[in-house]
Scaffold this motif. Sequence first.
Motif, PDB file in Angstrom:
ATOM      1  N   GLN A 233       0.842  -1.198   0.000  1.00  0.00           N
ATOM      2  CA  GLN A 233       0.000   0.000   0.000  1.00  0.00           C
ATOM      3  C   GLN A 233       0.872   1.241   0.000  1.00  0.00           C
ATOM      4  O   GLN A 233       1.850   1.263   0.733  1.00  0.00           O
ATOM      5  N   PRO A 234       0.567   2.265  -0.732  1.00  0.00           N
ATOM      6  CA  PRO A 234      -0.451   2.295  -1.770  1.00  0.00           C
ATOM      7  C   PRO A 234      -0.043   1.374  -2.927  1.00  0.00           C
ATOM      8  O   PRO A 234       1.067   0.866  -2.929  1.00  0.00           O
ATOM      9  N   GLU A 235      -0.912   1.255  -3.885  1.00  0.00           N
ATOM     10  CA  GLU A 235      -0.617   0.375  -5.013  1.00  0.00           C
ATOM     11  C   GLU A 235       0.779   0.682  -5.543  1.00  0.00           C
ATOM     12  O   GLU A 235       1.089   1.831  -5.860  1.00  0.00           O
ATOM     13  N   ARG A 236       1.597  -0.359  -5.600  1.00  0.00           N
ATOM     14  CA  ARG A 236       3.024  -0.132  -5.861  1.00  0.00           C
ATOM     15  C   ARG A 236       3.307   0.537  -7.200  1.00  0.00           C
ATOM     16  O   ARG A 236       4.342   1.147  -7.403  1.00  0.00           O
ATOM     17  N   GLU A 237       2.389   0.410  -8.129  1.00  0.00           N
ATOM     18  CA  GLU A 237       2.720   0.937  -9.452  1.00  0.00           C
ATOM     19  C   GLU A 237       2.149   2.317  -9.714  1.00  0.00           C
ATOM     20  O   GLU A 237       2.351   2.869 -10.779  1.00  0.00           O
ATOM     21  N   SER A 238       1.448   2.861  -8.761  1.00  0.00           N
ATOM     22  CA  SER A 238       0.969   4.227  -8.976  1.00  0.00           C
ATOM     23  C   SER A 238       2.167   5.173  -8.790  1.00  0.00           C
ATOM     24  O   SER A 238       3.138   4.844  -8.108  1.00  0.00           O
ATOM     25  N   PHE A 239       2.059   6.311  -9.421  1.00  0.00           N
ATOM     26  CA  PHE A 239       3.191   7.255  -9.453  1.00  0.00           C
ATOM     27  C   PHE A 239       2.833   8.454  -8.569  1.00  0.00           C
ATOM     28  O   PHE A 239       1.808   9.099  -8.770  1.00  0.00           O
ATOM     29  N   HIS A 240       3.671   8.711  -7.556  1.00  0.00           N
ATOM     30  CA  HIS A 240       3.372   9.802  -6.615  1.00  0.00           C
ATOM     31  C   HIS A 240       4.395  10.912  -6.804  1.00  0.00           C
ATOM     32  O   HIS A 240       5.579  10.707  -6.543  1.00  0.00           O
ATOM     33  N   LEU A 241       3.903  12.048  -7.227  1.00  0.00           N
ATOM     34  CA  LEU A 241       4.800  13.161  -7.509  1.00  0.00           C
ATOM     35  C   LEU A 241       4.640  14.212  -6.405  1.00  0.00           C
ATOM     36  O   LEU A 241       3.526  14.638  -6.103  1.00  0.00           O
ATOM     37  N   LEU A 242       5.766  14.629  -5.806  1.00  0.00           N
ATOM     38  CA  LEU A 242       5.692  15.658  -4.760  1.00  0.00           C
ATOM     39  C   LEU A 242       5.529  17.017  -5.440  1.00  0.00           C
ATOM     40  O   LEU A 242       6.432  17.464  -6.148  1.00  0.00           O
ATOM     41  N   LEU A 243       4.363  17.624  -5.255  1.00  0.00           N
ATOM     42  CA  LEU A 243       4.123  18.923  -5.893  1.00  0.00           C
ATOM     43  C   LEU A 243       4.632  20.048  -5.012  1.00  0.00           C
ATOM     44  O   LEU A 243       4.972  21.121  -5.484  1.00  0.00           O
ATOM     45  N   ASP A 244       4.635  19.816  -3.731  1.00  0.00           N
ATOM     46  CA  ASP A 244       5.017  20.868  -2.809  1.00  0.00           C
ATOM     47  C   ASP A 244       5.477  20.273  -1.506  1.00  0.00           C
ATOM     48  O   ASP A 244       4.924  19.265  -1.075  1.00  0.00           O
ATOM     49  N   GLY A 245       6.459  20.908  -0.867  1.00  0.00           N
ATOM     50  CA  GLY A 245       6.865  20.466   0.460  1.00  0.00           C
ATOM     51  C   GLY A 245       8.098  19.590   0.420  1.00  0.00           C
ATOM     52  O   GLY A 245       8.755  19.434  -0.609  1.00  0.00           O
ATOM     53  N   PHE A 246       8.321  18.985   1.560  1.00  0.00           N
ATOM     54  CA  PHE A 246       9.610  18.400   1.854  1.00  0.00           C
ATOM     55  C   PHE A 246       9.372  17.146   2.692  1.00  0.00           C
ATOM     56  O   PHE A 246       8.641  17.212   3.682  1.00  0.00           O
ATOM     57  N   VAL A 247       9.922  16.005   2.303  1.00  0.00           N
ATOM     58  CA  VAL A 247       9.663  14.775   3.081  1.00  0.00           C
ATOM     59  C   VAL A 247      10.970  14.081   3.466  1.00  0.00           C
ATOM     60  O   VAL A 247      12.006  14.288   2.836  1.00  0.00           O
TER      61      VAL A 247
ATOM     62  N   ALA B 109      17.032   9.513   2.671  1.00  0.00           N
ATOM     63  CA  ALA B 109      17.138  10.742   1.869  1.00  0.00           C
ATOM     64  C   ALA B 109      16.052  11.725   2.268  1.00  0.00           C
ATOM     65  O   ALA B 109      15.127  11.372   3.009  1.00  0.00           O
ATOM     66  N   TYR B 110      16.210  12.929   1.779  1.00  0.00           N
ATOM     67  CA  TYR B 110      15.145  13.922   1.872  1.00  0.00           C
ATOM     68  C   TYR B 110      14.698  14.189   0.448  1.00  0.00           C
ATOM     69  O   TYR B 110      15.528  14.236  -0.466  1.00  0.00           O
ATOM     70  N   ARG B 111      13.433  14.338   0.269  1.00  0.00           N
ATOM     71  CA  ARG B 111      12.936  14.571  -1.080  1.00  0.00           C
ATOM     72  C   ARG B 111      12.050  15.819  -1.077  1.00  0.00           C
ATOM     73  O   ARG B 111      11.420  16.142  -0.074  1.00  0.00           O
ATOM     74  N   GLN B 112      12.007  16.475  -2.206  1.00  0.00           N
ATOM     75  CA  GLN B 112      11.225  17.703  -2.270  1.00  0.00           C
ATOM     76  C   GLN B 112      10.488  17.819  -3.599  1.00  0.00           C
ATOM     77  O   GLN B 112      10.522  16.879  -4.389  1.00  0.00           O
ATOM     78  N   ARG B 113       9.856  18.987  -3.801  1.00  0.00           N
ATOM     79  CA  ARG B 113       9.072  19.259  -5.013  1.00  0.00           C
ATOM     80  C   ARG B 113       9.751  18.692  -6.261  1.00  0.00           C
ATOM     81  O   ARG B 113      10.941  18.945  -6.488  1.00  0.00           O
ATOM     82  N   GLY B 114       9.002  17.908  -7.025  1.00  0.00           N
ATOM     83  CA  GLY B 114       9.561  17.374  -8.266  1.00  0.00           C
ATOM     84  C   GLY B 114      10.060  15.948  -8.118  1.00  0.00           C
ATOM     85  O   GLY B 114      10.286  15.271  -9.109  1.00  0.00           O
ATOM     86  N   ASP B 115      10.289  15.488  -6.887  1.00  0.00           N
ATOM     87  CA  ASP B 115      10.721  14.100  -6.692  1.00  0.00           C
ATOM     88  C   ASP B 115       9.504  13.192  -6.687  1.00  0.00           C
ATOM     89  O   ASP B 115       8.383  13.655  -6.513  1.00  0.00           O
TER      90      ASP B 115
ATOM     91  N   GLY C  44       4.598   3.101  -2.552  1.00  0.00           N
ATOM     92  CA  GLY C  44       5.371   3.373  -1.332  1.00  0.00           C
ATOM     93  C   GLY C  44       6.826   2.986  -1.478  1.00  0.00           C
ATOM     94  O   GLY C  44       7.528   2.821  -0.481  1.00  0.00           O
ATOM     95  N   LEU C  45       7.286   2.836  -2.715  1.00  0.00           N
ATOM     96  CA  LEU C  45       8.683   2.437  -2.907  1.00  0.00           C
ATOM     97  C   LEU C  45       9.540   3.655  -3.188  1.00  0.00           C
ATOM     98  O   LEU C  45       9.091   4.599  -3.829  1.00  0.00           O
ATOM     99  N   ASP C  46      10.777   3.583  -2.734  1.00  0.00           N
ATOM    100  CA  ASP C  46      11.684   4.669  -3.068  1.00  0.00           C
ATOM    101  C   ASP C  46      12.244   4.401  -4.453  1.00  0.00           C
ATOM    102  O   ASP C  46      13.312   3.823  -4.617  1.00  0.00           O
ATOM    103  N   MET C  47      11.512   4.859  -5.427  1.00  0.00           N
ATOM    104  CA  MET C  47      11.858   4.585  -6.811  1.00  0.00           C
ATOM    105  C   MET C  47      13.223   5.168  -7.169  1.00  0.00           C
ATOM    106  O   MET C  47      13.931   4.663  -8.030  1.00  0.00           O
ATOM    107  N   LEU C  48      13.568   6.241  -6.496  1.00  0.00           N
ATOM    108  CA  LEU C  48      14.811   6.905  -6.854  1.00  0.00           C
ATOM    109  C   LEU C  48      16.003   6.266  -6.157  1.00  0.00           C
ATOM    110  O   LEU C  48      17.143   6.527  -6.488  1.00  0.00           O
ATOM    111  N   GLY C  49      15.735   5.444  -5.162  1.00  0.00           N
ATOM    112  CA  GLY C  49      16.826   4.763  -4.465  1.00  0.00           C
ATOM    113  C   GLY C  49      16.873   3.321  -4.925  1.00  0.00           C
ATOM    114  O   GLY C  49      17.264   3.028  -6.045  1.00  0.00           O
ATOM    115  N   ASP C  50      16.412   2.415  -4.083  1.00  0.00           N
ATOM    116  CA  ASP C  50      16.540   1.004  -4.434  1.00  0.00           C
ATOM    117  C   ASP C  50      15.210   0.321  -4.752  1.00  0.00           C
ATOM    118  O   ASP C  50      15.123  -0.886  -4.818  1.00  0.00           O
ATOM    119  N   ARG C  51      14.161   1.098  -4.903  1.00  0.00           N
ATOM    120  CA  ARG C  51      12.831   0.571  -5.249  1.00  0.00           C
ATOM    121  C   ARG C  51      12.282  -0.403  -4.211  1.00  0.00           C
ATOM    122  O   ARG C  51      11.581  -1.343  -4.550  1.00  0.00           O
TER     123      ARG C  51
END
Length: 657
Positions: A317-331, A348-354, A359-366
């Motif tokens: 959860q959430p569905e692993r293949e949905s794409f979550h784009l950070l529009l604003d803020g900092f996580v 890592a810290y991720r921000q707008r545009g990441d 729920g996978l860290d697609m930019l790290g190790d998925r």
Amino acid sequence: MEKGSINVQTAPDVPNALNIGMTHRAAVQPLSVEQVHFEIDMCIGCDRCMRACPVPLSSQVSIAELNHATVSSEVASHVVRFTDECVMCGSCVSVCPVDNHRDLLMLSLKQRLGIPWDGQVDLAHVWGDLPEGWTVELLLQALREQPLFQDRQLVPDNYLLHFIATSQLRILTPGTELMREGEFGREIFFLLDGLCEVFSQGTDAADMPMAILRRGEYVGEQGMLTGQARNITARVQRIATVLVVPEQVMQRLIEIVPAVQDLFEQSGNARAVVTILSRLDLFQDLPQEELQQLAGQAALKRFDRSAQLFSEDQQNQPERESFHLLLDGFVKVARKTGRPQPPERIIAYRQRGDYFAGGLDMLGDRRAVTVTAITRVIVAEFSRAQLKSLLLRYPAFKERLQERVHLYQEAKVAANSAVFEPFDPAALQTSVANLVSEAEARAGLHALVDDGVVEGTEVLVIDLDKCIHCNECEDACERRHGHSRMNREGMVVGNISIVTACRQCQDPVCLLCSRAGIGRKPSGEVYITESCIGCGICAERCPYDNISIVPLGEEADEAVAPQTWQRFSRFFSKGAGKERGRRALPMAQSVLASGPLQLDQADALSEMRKKIAIKCDLCAGYGNQACVQACPTGAAFRTNPGSFFGSTEDILRSRTR
Ligand SMILES: Nc1ncnc2c1ncn2[C@@H]1O[C@@H]2COP(=O)(O)O[C@H]2[C@H]1O
């Protein structure tokens, strides 16, 4: 003061009245009728609650009048107004010798009196200011063209009349800018007539036309909803009639008619997504229609600070293949260690545009991660099908996405280095000195993020290698403002001390003031306005304890702040030496005059104000900053945390080298 009274015959069913001006006490439960009577019987009439009350009008209401109103059907008109002005700050509770909940008694009165906008509207000043050719009826008609106000059942004429009476009608000539990209502002502009063009600065700094707005449309809702800088420039193209609505007026309407917020968000969200997508490198070259379609299908989610976007515990959860784009803020992206200390490892810290794939860290190790909001965050969720269709049709988009993933995978090496790893006691024996400094660096750098320093737009820092601890910075601040608005001792990272003073956050949660007592200049400085009554709600909201409340009048030091407004101005400008106040009160005028959306109270408020909030506003109204100017060694300076410390990712990566 007029002492007429109104008769409250029956307790009307007004569920919304409970919510008005109450976002700071969302969980409050009203007292039962029996409890109300019990507490009123308990009251000994000592008046301490009224003396502690920051609402200026409290000095005109006796405890006997208030008690009478609370349990009878007769409520004097000045008590009605006082009840409306009560901000439910709770100052009255701790001073009660019999442990009454005066705040909840006020809530019961608020509930019985109903929604303030049901009452009569004073349109005198509206008639006085109406531009030629406009009548109140025409104004109402023009507002009804706005989708937000089309339903008369939801938004009756009376609410719209209050709305008009507390806003400003302006006729604007072609070329006038309503707002400029990058500046801060929280008013909303309803276009009643004319045309407005909106454009954004593209990546190559050229104007990128976004839309032409006509009557029936509005701009500015994103600044109000997110606290962020305006994301486009809006300029009048053909002579325009615009209703400029202050944030507090809009917020009040939303509280009374929550459905307005839903409509507002639905229409605003789609264009926010288009604007943000068209700025992200990833989406460059995609046609505007494509972005619009994508935005129309996106599901937007908002998260408050500290809320979890995803957790490793949520299996699939959430569905692993949905794409979550950070529009604003900092996580913050972390993984649980399974050990008590430290409980998590920050990846890592991720921000707008990441982005994340589910729920996978697609930019790290998925792999699954726990993602927590550090600031308020907005996420757009796209389905796999939407993304796939883009990848198929736009090879350049696919390439950019792959490049990005590759880039972040390289960064993963850094992410696995000492800064992110849990402290390893075995390694301590090999190189004590080095590890201690690594541990310190790690703690310090994470603190920069966790303590919100990176959220600031302006941070006061002291170079400890140069500081001689003379305290001149604090003293100068006190000389200029009557009270120091800073504490030079703060978090220490390396040789830098991050002073305890307002950092003018990017997303200042303190700004949610129903009285417009705190505002933000277009350039970003957050300042206390003349409408402040010192209720302390902004101070409570500030996550960094950078706002204080000082009493005026009897409670305050007589030499500093005697009883009247004139003396109050002196309080803020008293001084000695070179920082002595040269200008009038360094509190700018708010769009609204004093009081909760009443336009005629400024003078009365000045006389009756009991407390005031103080915070650093970067010495707004002065040519320099007292603290920086006074430092004899140049150790104190203001800096933008992003440019000084580097982006959060930079900070964390550089320290691993
Ligand atoms: N793509 C768009 N089309 C039309 N209006 C927009 C678009 N993007 C943003 N806006 C409006 O422009 C406003 C700029 O200020 P805000 O960011 O407060 O709120 C923004 C929206 O109201």
